[in-house]
Design a protein around this motif. Sequence first.
Motif, PDB file in Angstrom:
ATOM      1  N   GLY A  83       0.604   1.672   7.278  1.00 45.02           N
ATOM      2  CA  GLY A  83      -0.239   0.584   6.818  1.00 45.02           C
ATOM      3  C   GLY A  83      -1.682   1.007   6.885  1.00 45.02           C
ATOM      4  O   GLY A  83      -2.011   2.099   7.366  1.00 45.02           O
ATOM      5  N   ASP A  89       0.372  -5.365   6.575  1.00 45.65           N
ATOM      6  CA  ASP A  89       1.525  -5.037   5.734  1.00 45.65           C
ATOM      7  C   ASP A  89       1.860  -3.562   5.887  1.00 45.65           C
ATOM      8  O   ASP A  89       1.001  -2.691   5.716  1.00 45.65           O
ATOM      9  CB  ASP A  89       1.230  -5.351   4.270  1.00 45.65           C
ATOM     10  CG  ASP A  89       1.047  -6.842   4.024  1.00 45.65           C
ATOM     11  OD1 ASP A  89       1.671  -7.632   4.756  1.00 45.65           O
ATOM     12  OD2 ASP A  89       0.273  -7.197   3.120  1.00 45.65           O
ATOM     13  N   GLY A  91       4.380  -0.613   4.470  1.00 46.98           N
ATOM     14  CA  GLY A  91       5.259  -0.341   3.347  1.00 46.98           C
ATOM     15  C   GLY A  91       6.652   0.032   3.801  1.00 46.98           C
ATOM     16  O   GLY A  91       6.996  -0.002   4.987  1.00 46.98           O
ATOM     17  N   ASN A 130       1.699  10.000   1.846  1.00 48.53           N
ATOM     18  CA  ASN A 130       2.747   9.400   2.676  1.00 48.53           C
ATOM     19  C   ASN A 130       4.079  10.105   2.452  1.00 48.53           C
ATOM     20  O   ASN A 130       5.132   9.472   2.327  1.00 48.53           O
ATOM     21  CB  ASN A 130       2.882   7.896   2.389  1.00 48.53           C
ATOM     22  CG  ASN A 130       3.690   7.169   3.448  1.00 48.53           C
ATOM     23  OD1 ASN A 130       3.670   7.535   4.620  1.00 48.53           O
ATOM     24  ND2 ASN A 130       4.425   6.143   3.031  1.00 48.53           N
TER      25      ASN A 130
END
Length: 672
Positions: A83, A89, A91, A130
């Motif tokens: 996040g 939030d 992911g 990521n």
Amino acid sequence: MAVHVQTRARAAILVGLLFIGCKHDPTAPAEISPAGNDTRVHPGHPGFGVDNAPLDGVPFAVAINDENAYYVSQLIAGGVARGTLPSQDMGVPIHVGSITSQVRMSPDGRTAYASNQDEGTIQVIDVASNAVTGTIFGVPSILTTGISRDGKTLYALSDFHGIDVIDLESRSITATIPQSSTGAILAGVAFHPTRPLMYAAARDDGRINVINTDTNTVVDAITVPGARIQNLAVTDDGTQLFATDIERSRLLVWSTTHLDAAPHEIPVGSGVVRNAFDVALTPDQVQVYVSALADGNVYVFDRATLSLVTTITVGGSPRYIAFDETGTFAVIPNEGDWVTFVHEGGAPPPPPPPPSACTTPPTGPAPSGLTHPELGTMETSPLGALPFAVAVSRHNVAYITQLLNATAVRADLPSSALSASFAVGDIPSQVRMSPDGSTAYVENQDSETITYIDVATNAIIGTASIPDGSVLQLGLSPEGDRLYALTDYYGVYVIDVSSRSVIAQIPASSTGSLLTGVAFHPFASCMYISARDEGVVRTVDLTLNAVVAERRVTGGRIQTVAVSRDGGSLYGADIGRSKLISWDLPSASSSFTETGVGTPMDRNVFDVAVTPDNAQLWVGTLSDGKVFVFDRATRAALGEIVTGGSVRYIGFSPAGSQAVVANESGWVNFVP
């Protein structure tokens, strides 16, 4: 007291899966420009706002870079979730392995390293995309990792392999600091900000290794007897070392220039085993956060005074703690399947409560005009169905329970004649008398009930029930208004005597299990309970119905407890080693003295009782078939009463002139 050693310690052996590690912010301390040229945001610490965001898979470790990107590891799911603050939030997690017990960020914030404990691998993650970009192969089990301040080296701390030194450019092991130097179960790591020093905790040894990272050698070690050091942190100026003691739930603090001195010890939360876990300093270095697994809290201490600033209630079991660079946010994974975000906003929590009076309870004069039995004679009255517990009222009425017959009998002292048996409920393993002597309370061990008996008629007049568990011990408050049902695995139920209803529960997470002993302080609202097979006696503040301290006897099994009539001493009967254990209460010390009782064997010592005049200690034994009598002040042996059989509970007449001793072999002894 800390023991400072220069030699290498040998590691203890621990069997089982270990979900342990340590928090360490690998980034170098921010450099603040001189006044007038400072373009950086000055670091601070979070406010009082608290939010929980769901994340499954047992959230465990966390790391944040200087761009506010954060990763949270999922211990069981084997993933990491990403996040970006201030957003909560996260992911879809990316899979990185299994038992992902640590995640670290490179100092430049571009790379994350997620370690998989029993696979012995470390996944390399490109933060921008990521995505996993490589794997570093180490040696299992990797319990935690640390990254050097310059970002060139990763240290993989293991259970029984020592520390692997990994070059991050080549992603290969270049050296190993062996277990023979470090000890085993390496749970925590931290780095000095300016010197080539790494601190590594060998958890179950209660030891912190000081390692020269230029030579990869242990150059010093600190040992704290009785402690299990879980995690470490070092201040940005390098002057202080902090550690969590998960065994005794304490925060330990040293000056790094005086590591040979004993640490400053600060109790954390309820004081139970497996509580204080991670320690982290806020970016402004003003506050110290400590997560507590059993309490479900994060405790915030003022660094300068080490006083408690506030308690952040998060629920579940909070694990590691990380802050963003400015100190605006704290991110705290919780194995209850959520992540806690602490931030600005929210009402300030109430100030912490004052210290419990049970920490250093007062003493007072013992009752005057009382006595103790002589040791010259003894009367024996036969009684079947396994005589077990004893209680004597202020009017000299003695009740003795019969464990196998759901009954009890009565003796009107000084007579040793026993009445016919009367019903009291199944497995009556303890009995207590109300202060006015009108009512007896009998626990029915596996029936989840407590039977009320009218002493005038020996008749059942009511029952109280608990929701779950076997009642192993029963306590009655000195005022007579509360019953405390000590259970096997459900903690302590607090029962209002008048309404016969449960009004509170002190959970097993605080009390421990198999609660077999109980005693009350004569001058403070404090109850002492023994978790037998842990060898622990815990102190309960009855104004809070909360555990506030514990005393541990390593290797012991504390069956019963008693408090001296002047409030100065606590005693425990160690059934595992046949010892009498003694603690000084006003000093709040966990140290103790022990006195051998009879044959040194398992399952011998059972009950310990203080005579009404506070002069003697009586200790009954199961295997020896004797009651051993000690001088209370000196614990010198005064004599023994040979009863034969197996001695269970001991009671005294109010004036102290007579003792009543239940013997499970089929009789009751009266000692005038």
